[in-house]
Write an enzyme that holds these catalytic residues in place. Structure first.
Site, PDB file in Angstrom:
ATOM      1  N   ASP A   1      -7.965  -5.150  -0.036  1.00  0.00           N
ATOM      2  CA  ASP A   1      -8.459  -5.938  -1.161  1.00  0.00           C
ATOM      3  C   ASP A   1      -8.169  -7.420  -1.016  1.00  0.00           C
ATOM      4  O   ASP A   1      -8.794  -8.249  -1.671  1.00  0.00           O
ATOM      5  CB  ASP A   1      -7.852  -5.424  -2.471  1.00  0.00           C
ATOM      6  CG  ASP A   1      -8.383  -4.051  -2.785  1.00  0.00           C
ATOM      7  OD1 ASP A   1      -9.597  -3.880  -2.714  1.00  0.00           O
ATOM      8  OD2 ASP A   1      -7.579  -3.151  -3.074  1.00  0.00           O
TER       9      ASP A   1
ATOM     10  N   HIS B   1       0.855  -1.180   0.000  1.00  0.00           N
ATOM     11  CA  HIS B   1       0.000   0.000   0.000  1.00  0.00           C
ATOM     12  C   HIS B   1       0.886   1.223   0.000  1.00  0.00           C
ATOM     13  O   HIS B   1       1.942   1.215   0.632  1.00  0.00           O
ATOM     14  CB  HIS B   1      -0.913  -0.003   1.238  1.00  0.00           C
ATOM     15  CG  HIS B   1      -2.073   0.919   1.097  1.00  0.00           C
ATOM     16  ND1 HIS B   1      -1.978   2.258   1.359  1.00  0.00           N
ATOM     17  CD2 HIS B   1      -3.337   0.687   0.693  1.00  0.00           C
ATOM     18  CE1 HIS B   1      -3.147   2.820   1.135  1.00  0.00           C
ATOM     19  NE2 HIS B   1      -3.989   1.900   0.714  1.00  0.00           N
TER      20      HIS B   1
HETATM   21  N1  ACO Z   1       4.121  -7.597  -4.815  1.00  0.00           N
HETATM   22  C1  ACO Z   1       5.458  -7.639  -5.005  1.00  0.00           C
HETATM   23  N2  ACO Z   1       6.276  -6.576  -4.888  1.00  0.00           N
HETATM   24  C2  ACO Z   1       5.697  -5.406  -4.565  1.00  0.00           C
HETATM   25  C3  ACO Z   1       4.317  -5.282  -4.354  1.00  0.00           C
HETATM   26  C4  ACO Z   1       3.527  -6.428  -4.484  1.00  0.00           C
HETATM   27  N3  ACO Z   1       2.219  -6.375  -4.290  1.00  0.00           N
HETATM   28  N4  ACO Z   1       4.042  -3.991  -4.054  1.00  0.00           N
HETATM   29  C5  ACO Z   1       5.190  -3.333  -4.072  1.00  0.00           C
HETATM   30  N5  ACO Z   1       6.211  -4.194  -4.380  1.00  0.00           N
HETATM   31  C6  ACO Z   1       7.633  -3.881  -4.432  1.00  0.00           C
HETATM   32  C7  ACO Z   1       7.988  -3.122  -5.699  1.00  0.00           C
HETATM   33  O1  ACO Z   1       8.340  -3.990  -6.744  1.00  0.00           O
HETATM   34  C8  ACO Z   1       9.144  -2.282  -5.202  1.00  0.00           C
HETATM   35  O2  ACO Z   1      10.278  -3.105  -5.133  1.00  0.00           O
HETATM   36  P1  ACO Z   1      11.750  -2.523  -5.457  1.00  0.00           P
HETATM   37  O3  ACO Z   1      12.003  -1.517  -4.378  1.00  0.00           O
HETATM   38  O4  ACO Z   1      12.630  -3.705  -5.436  1.00  0.00           O
HETATM   39  O5  ACO Z   1      11.658  -1.874  -6.825  1.00  0.00           O
HETATM   40  C9  ACO Z   1       8.760  -1.920  -3.775  1.00  0.00           C
HETATM   41  O6  ACO Z   1       7.914  -2.992  -3.359  1.00  0.00           O
HETATM   42  C10 ACO Z   1       8.010  -0.591  -3.646  1.00  0.00           C
HETATM   43  O7  ACO Z   1       6.918  -0.628  -4.552  1.00  0.00           O
HETATM   44  P2  ACO Z   1       6.235   0.650  -5.204  1.00  0.00           P
HETATM   45  O8  ACO Z   1       5.625   0.274  -6.511  1.00  0.00           O
HETATM   46  O9  ACO Z   1       7.196   1.802  -5.205  1.00  0.00           O
HETATM   47  O10 ACO Z   1       5.125   0.968  -4.152  1.00  0.00           O
HETATM   48  P3  ACO Z   1       3.908   1.935  -4.391  1.00  0.00           P
HETATM   49  O11 ACO Z   1       3.684   2.622  -3.122  1.00  0.00           O
HETATM   50  O12 ACO Z   1       4.089   2.745  -5.604  1.00  0.00           O
HETATM   51  O13 ACO Z   1       2.726   0.891  -4.722  1.00  0.00           O
HETATM   52  C11 ACO Z   1       0.814  -0.397  -4.682  1.00  0.00           C
HETATM   53  C12 ACO Z   1       1.664   0.654  -3.948  1.00  0.00           C
HETATM   54  C13 ACO Z   1       0.445   0.125  -6.099  1.00  0.00           C
HETATM   55  C14 ACO Z   1      -0.466  -0.629  -3.888  1.00  0.00           C
HETATM   56  C15 ACO Z   1       1.651  -1.696  -4.816  1.00  0.00           C
HETATM   57  O14 ACO Z   1       2.022  -2.176  -3.531  1.00  0.00           O
HETATM   58  C16 ACO Z   1       0.931  -2.782  -5.599  1.00  0.00           C
HETATM   59  O15 ACO Z   1       0.997  -2.789  -6.827  1.00  0.00           O
HETATM   60  N6  ACO Z   1       0.188  -3.711  -4.889  1.00  0.00           N
HETATM   61  C17 ACO Z   1      -0.581  -4.718  -5.545  1.00  0.00           C
HETATM   62  C18 ACO Z   1      -1.891  -4.105  -6.040  1.00  0.00           C
HETATM   63  C19 ACO Z   1      -2.861  -3.858  -4.904  1.00  0.00           C
HETATM   64  O16 ACO Z   1      -3.081  -4.706  -4.057  1.00  0.00           O
HETATM   65  N7  ACO Z   1      -3.485  -2.668  -4.943  1.00  0.00           N
HETATM   66  C20 ACO Z   1      -4.487  -2.254  -3.953  1.00  0.00           C
HETATM   67  C21 ACO Z   1      -4.010  -1.143  -3.093  1.00  0.00           C
HETATM   68  S1  ACO Z   1      -5.215  -0.783  -1.865  1.00  0.00           S
HETATM   69  C22 ACO Z   1      -6.373   0.101  -2.663  1.00  0.00           C
HETATM   70  O17 ACO Z   1      -6.166   0.769  -3.632  1.00  0.00           O
HETATM   71  C23 ACO Z   1      -7.694   0.022  -2.097  1.00  0.00           C
END
Ligand code: ACO
Length: 428
Positions: free
Chosen positions: A363, A306
């Site tokens: 979610d 998140h």
């Molecule tokens: N699975 C695996 N790796 C992940 C995940 C994940 N779900 N989420 C983040 N990471 C990793 C990224 O690859 C990144 O790794 P790195 O540092 O080696 O490059 C690091 O964690 C940071 O990730 P970001 O993309 O910078 O985090 P951001 O804050 O932009 O993303 C998000 C947040 C979009 C929710 C992300 O965690 C994600 O895509 N999750 C899966 C989708 C999801 O469940 N969305 C619902 C969110 S809740 C809502 O909207 C109600």
């Protein structure tokens, strides 16, 4: 204590004031930055940018805290109804018994759709995505409400809010009925908000659907937990549209579009698709997790991570408990739940997820709970939209009520071509 932020740029120093919220969140007020320095800030994805001050929802992502108007989400989940929560979120305080009754009466009065609006459903192909229908229909509602285009008093605002919150549920159920070729069901004025929705989703002209009270409770909980979440992607979209002076219907329709994406509201669908994939492929959970972690992998563990929560999402804790209770009560053995549990165990103990503070988000469990209620997969994000409507309306209201609100218009750093001449087509 007030602080000053000093910036050194091109040999000159500039002081900027800081602001502090009621929960001690601190920001640097750079409103005059460009005028004074010629510089703007760059913050792709807005991870460090406060787009507004707001008094609606407080989140402490490190501690896993979520409060609407100061009230902890755990208390609302235990004691409030969705309608009471909606009123709280929009008007900033809990309603009196009289206000709550008046709002309920307005919701009941607005639960039907104008017959012409109902006819709009015929214009969509049967396999149209319910999110497309929902957004289009919320926008279309404005055509029937000329007196609500310009809201000038609290009564009209309450009427407009009741209209959207009530009708969004009718539209959602109707889009589902259309998609499966069943007749649209009229609402029942004596039913509660949640029971009425379930009735319009699952009753047939020759067979009334009687939902288990546990299902009604779980739906109410789901909606309460989704009612607001400060400046997320869809809410920011609503505020952006509202800042142009656009009406409440247009602003909320835009919120639906933003919510649709799999990185935001669409994640609840993606979670189930992921669990189904693991189940059907026979893949081991640990192998799937290993794939997610591969360098340059485009796969993500859906329902994990998140932007704000770097701890357990408090909503996921409440939903997990509700899911467990509902599945036990209805005696549902869902193999996907087992996979979900395994995934949670693997991820929570894996350094990749621990170091990046990736915890299950709302979610992760909402998909399981909606599935157990019998809600079809393509309606999951619609359910989220029904729940989020009070938050969008409250944010729209905050902009509408603020005499100092400005058109939201970010800047950019241009990285395209520098000036070049037009080349006639025969010389390209
Ligand atoms: N699975 C695996 N790796 C992940 C995940 C994940 N779900 N989420 C983040 N990471 C990793 C990224 O690859 C990144 O790794 P790195 O540092 O080696 O490059 C690091 O964690 C940071 O990730 P970001 O993309 O910078 O985090 P951001 O804050 O932009 O993303 C998000 C947040 C979009 C929710 C992300 O965690 C994600 O895509 N999750 C899966 C989708 C999801 O469940 N969305 C619902 C969110 S809740 C809502 O909207 C109600």
């Amino acid at each position: 204590m007030s602080h000053t932020c000093r910036i050194e740029l091109d040999g000159k120093s500039y002081d900027f004031p800081t602001v502090e919220g009621t929960e001690n969140e601190r920001g640097i007020d750079i409103t005059t930055l460009r005028d004074r320095t010629g510089y703007i800030t760059l913050d792709e994805g807005y991870g460090n940018t406060g787009s507004c001050t707001s008094a609606i929802t407080y989140i402490d992502g490190d501690k896993g805290i979520l409060r609407y108007r100061g009230i902890p989400i755990e208390q609302l989940a235990e004691k409030a109804s969705f309608i009471e929560t909606a009123w709280l979120v929009i008007w900033g305080r809990l309603p009196t018994a009289e206000e709550l009754q008046r709002f309920r009466t307005r919701l009941t009065a607005n639960e039907m759709l104008h017959e012409s609006l109902r006819n709009n459903f015929e214009g969509f192909p049967p396999n149209a995505h319910p999110m497309a229908i929902l957004s289009a229909m919320i926008n279309a509602m404005s055509c029937y409400e000329p007196d609500m285009m310009d809201i000038e008093d609290d009564t009209t605002l309450e009427r407009a809010a009741a209209r959207i919150i009530s009708k969004v549920r009718t539209i959602a159920a109707a889009s589902y009925k259309m998609s499966i070729g069943q007749p649209l069901m009229y609402p029942h004025p004596e039913y509660s908000y949640c029971k009425n929705f379930l009735h319009m989703m699952f009753s047939l002209p020759y067979g009334e659907y009687e939902p288990d009270p546990e299902i009604i409770h779980a739906l109410s909980l789901f909606l309460i937990l989704h009612a607001d979440h400060e400046q997320n992607c869809s809410t920011s979209t609503v505020r952006m549209v509202a800042s142009s002076g656009a009406n409440m219907f247009a602003s909320c329709a835009a919120g639906v579009c933003a919510l649709w994406g799999p990185l935001h509201g669409g994640a609840n669908v993606a979670v189930i698709e992921m669990l189904e994939f693991i189940s059907q492929s026979g893949m081991k959970v640990s192998d799937y997790v290993a794939k997610v972690k591969e360098k340059d992998s485009k796969l993500r563990l859906m329902g994990f991570g998140h932007r704000v929560y770097k701890n357990f999402d408090p909503r996921s804790k409440i939903l997990k408990a509700a899911a467990d209770k509902m599945l036990a009560r209805l005696n549902i053995q869902d193999p996907l739940l087992e996979i979900a549990g395994e995934l949670e165990d693997v991820a929570l103990n894996d350094p990749y997820f621990v170091e990046r503070k990736l915890y299950p988000n709302v979610d992760f469990y909402s998909g399981i709970i909606l599935r157990a209620m019998g809600i079809p997969l393509n309606m999951f994000t619609v359910m989220f939209a029904i729940g989020r409507m009070p938050g969008w309306i409250a944010n729209w209201k905050e902009i509408h009520d603020n005499p100092k609100a400005r058109l939201n218009r970010p800047r950019q750093i241009y990285i395209g071509n520098t000036i070049q001449d037009y080349v006639p087509i025969d010389q390209r």
